[in-house]
Scaffold this motif. Structure first.
Motif, PDB file in Angstrom:
ATOM      1  N   ILE A   1     -13.181  47.360 -36.952  1.00 40.46           N
ATOM      2  CA  ILE A   1     -14.047  48.532 -36.780  1.00 40.46           C
ATOM      3  C   ILE A   1     -15.483  48.201 -37.184  1.00 40.46           C
ATOM      4  O   ILE A   1     -16.437  48.560 -36.491  1.00 40.46           O
ATOM      5  CB  ILE A   1     -13.501  49.713 -37.605  1.00 40.46           C
ATOM      6  CG1 ILE A   1     -12.137  50.151 -37.056  1.00 40.46           C
ATOM      7  CG2 ILE A   1     -14.491  50.876 -37.606  1.00 40.46           C
ATOM      8  CD1 ILE A   1     -11.374  51.068 -37.987  1.00 40.46           C
ATOM      9  N   GLY A   2     -15.627  47.512 -38.312  1.00 42.72           N
ATOM     10  CA  GLY A   2     -16.963  47.180 -38.797  1.00 42.72           C
ATOM     11  C   GLY A   2     -17.732  46.260 -37.873  1.00 42.72           C
ATOM     12  O   GLY A   2     -18.958  46.372 -37.751  1.00 42.72           O
ATOM     13  N   ASP A   3     -17.031  45.343 -37.209  1.00 44.70           N
ATOM     14  CA  ASP A   3     -17.681  44.382 -36.313  1.00 44.70           C
ATOM     15  C   ASP A   3     -17.950  44.949 -34.925  1.00 44.70           C
ATOM     16  O   ASP A   3     -18.737  44.374 -34.164  1.00 44.70           O
ATOM     17  CB  ASP A   3     -16.820  43.123 -36.172  1.00 44.70           C
ATOM     18  CG  ASP A   3     -16.756  42.307 -37.454  1.00 44.70           C
ATOM     19  OD1 ASP A   3     -17.579  42.557 -38.362  1.00 44.70           O
ATOM     20  OD2 ASP A   3     -15.860  41.439 -37.563  1.00 44.70           O
ATOM     21  N   HIS A   4     -17.282  46.062 -34.578  1.00 42.86           N
ATOM     22  CA  HIS A   4     -17.421  46.604 -33.224  1.00 42.86           C
ATOM     23  C   HIS A   4     -18.740  47.371 -33.102  1.00 42.86           C
ATOM     24  O   HIS A   4     -18.982  48.324 -33.850  1.00 42.86           O
ATOM     25  CB  HIS A   4     -16.243  47.524 -32.913  1.00 42.86           C
ATOM     26  CG  HIS A   4     -16.316  48.148 -31.555  1.00 42.86           C
ATOM     27  ND1 HIS A   4     -16.529  47.412 -30.408  1.00 42.86           N
ATOM     28  CD2 HIS A   4     -16.229  49.449 -31.167  1.00 42.86           C
ATOM     29  CE1 HIS A   4     -16.562  48.222 -29.366  1.00 42.86           C
ATOM     30  NE2 HIS A   4     -16.391  49.457 -29.794  1.00 42.86           N
ATOM     31  N   PRO A   5     -19.600  46.983 -32.161  1.00 43.59           N
ATOM     32  CA  PRO A   5     -20.910  47.643 -32.040  1.00 43.59           C
ATOM     33  C   PRO A   5     -20.852  49.009 -31.376  1.00 43.59           C
ATOM     34  O   PRO A   5     -21.822  49.769 -31.435  1.00 43.59           O
ATOM     35  CB  PRO A   5     -21.707  46.655 -31.177  1.00 43.59           C
ATOM     36  CG  PRO A   5     -20.669  45.975 -30.336  1.00 43.59           C
ATOM     37  CD  PRO A   5     -19.457  45.853 -31.223  1.00 43.59           C
ATOM     38  N   GLY A   6     -19.747  49.325 -30.755  1.00 46.08           N
ATOM     39  CA  GLY A   6     -19.624  50.596 -30.050  1.00 46.08           C
ATOM     40  C   GLY A   6     -18.904  51.656 -30.859  1.00 46.08           C
ATOM     41  O   GLY A   6     -18.594  51.465 -32.036  1.00 46.08           O
ATOM     42  N   PRO A   7     -18.608  52.783 -30.226  1.00 50.71           N
ATOM     43  CA  PRO A   7     -17.929  53.876 -30.920  1.00 50.71           C
ATOM     44  C   PRO A   7     -16.488  53.513 -31.275  1.00 50.71           C
ATOM     45  O   PRO A   7     -15.806  52.805 -30.534  1.00 50.71           O
ATOM     46  CB  PRO A   7     -17.979  55.023 -29.912  1.00 50.71           C
ATOM     47  CG  PRO A   7     -18.163  54.371 -28.579  1.00 50.71           C
ATOM     48  CD  PRO A   7     -18.949  53.127 -28.824  1.00 50.71           C
ATOM     49  N   ALA A   8     -16.039  53.999 -32.426  1.00 52.09           N
ATOM     50  CA  ALA A   8     -14.668  53.779 -32.872  1.00 52.09           C
ATOM     51  C   ALA A   8     -14.122  55.083 -33.439  1.00 52.09           C
ATOM     52  O   ALA A   8     -14.833  55.811 -34.136  1.00 52.09           O
ATOM     53  CB  ALA A   8     -14.599  52.678 -33.923  1.00 52.09           C
ATOM     54  N   ALA A   9     -12.869  55.382 -33.138  1.00 55.07           N
ATOM     55  CA  ALA A   9     -12.224  56.595 -33.632  1.00 55.07           C
ATOM     56  C   ALA A   9     -10.849  56.227 -34.169  1.00 55.07           C
ATOM     57  O   ALA A   9     -10.103  55.476 -33.524  1.00 55.07           O
ATOM     58  CB  ALA A   9     -12.099  57.632 -32.516  1.00 55.07           C
TER      59      ALA A   9
END
Length: 204
Positions: free
Chosen positions: A100-108
């Motif tokens: 989640i921390g590394d993902h540049p886009g939205p996360a839910a």
């Protein structure tokens, strides 16, 4: 001079809960409603079928790294990704936080908070129950095993199936994002299907 097309990062959705909580059925329906362009990664399939690995605290499992690496690859290729499973924090919290921390886009992140008795009832009511006993389910059961991530959505057992799927789709933003992968954007088959759908909904 025209502005370059803005590249939007795909959406990451994580759905967790105890065995029998309804997470797999909800995840599959959410992906079905979205359509092509969303990848569904089921913990049980990747761990049990692909790796054939036991989910045990007595070993140093490969599955957590494998599942999150697969999710990261799919995201990098433009897929919106739904990761589904029990995903116990004891073994998955660190890699999921990193994903989640590394993902540049939205996360839910969603957690289906269902009592043990209700998980057993739902398990026994499945069309095709998996071969596990209530005693085995009790050993796996962990009360409110939250990831403790800001914005984590807890879905209570009083939520109906329709309410759960709707919550996942709307809270994650999957109802507003578009497919980013080549097939739904460029393939002739998908284009014909989209044209047919548009024609069928037009008012004469």
């Amino acid at each position: 001079m025209s502005n370059p097309t803005k590249v939007v990062s795909p959406t990451l959705v994580i759905i967790r809960g105890n065995s029998g909580s309804g997470k797999t059925t909800a995840a599959r329906e959410a992906r079905r409603r979205f359509g092509r362009g969303a990848a569904l990664l089921e913990q049980d399939y990747l761990r049990r079928i692909i790796l054939r690995e036991h989910d045990s605290a007595d070993i140093d499992p490969v599955a957590p790294a494998f599942i999150t690496a697969t999710a990261r690859t799919a995201l990098d290729l433009g897929y919106h990704v739904i990761v589904e499973g029990i995903l116990h924090t004891q073994r998955y919290a660190t890699v999921l936080h990193q994903l989640i921390g590394d993902h540049p886009g939205p996360a839910a992140v969603f957690y289906l908070d269902v009592s043990f008795d209700e998980t057993v009832r739902r398990h026994l009511g499945r069309d095709e129950p998996i071969p596990v006993t209530p005693d085995e389910m009790r050993r796996w059961y962990t009360h409110r095993d939250l990831l403790d991530i800001p914005g984590e959505t807890v879905i209570e057992e009083t939520s109906t199936f329709e309410q759960t799927v709707t919550t996942i789709l709307h809270a994650s933003g999957l109802t507003t994002v578009v497919p980013q992968t080549p097939c739904p954007r460029r393939c002739p088959h998908c284009a014909r299907k989209a044209d047919q759908t548009t024609a069928a909904t037009e008012v004469p």
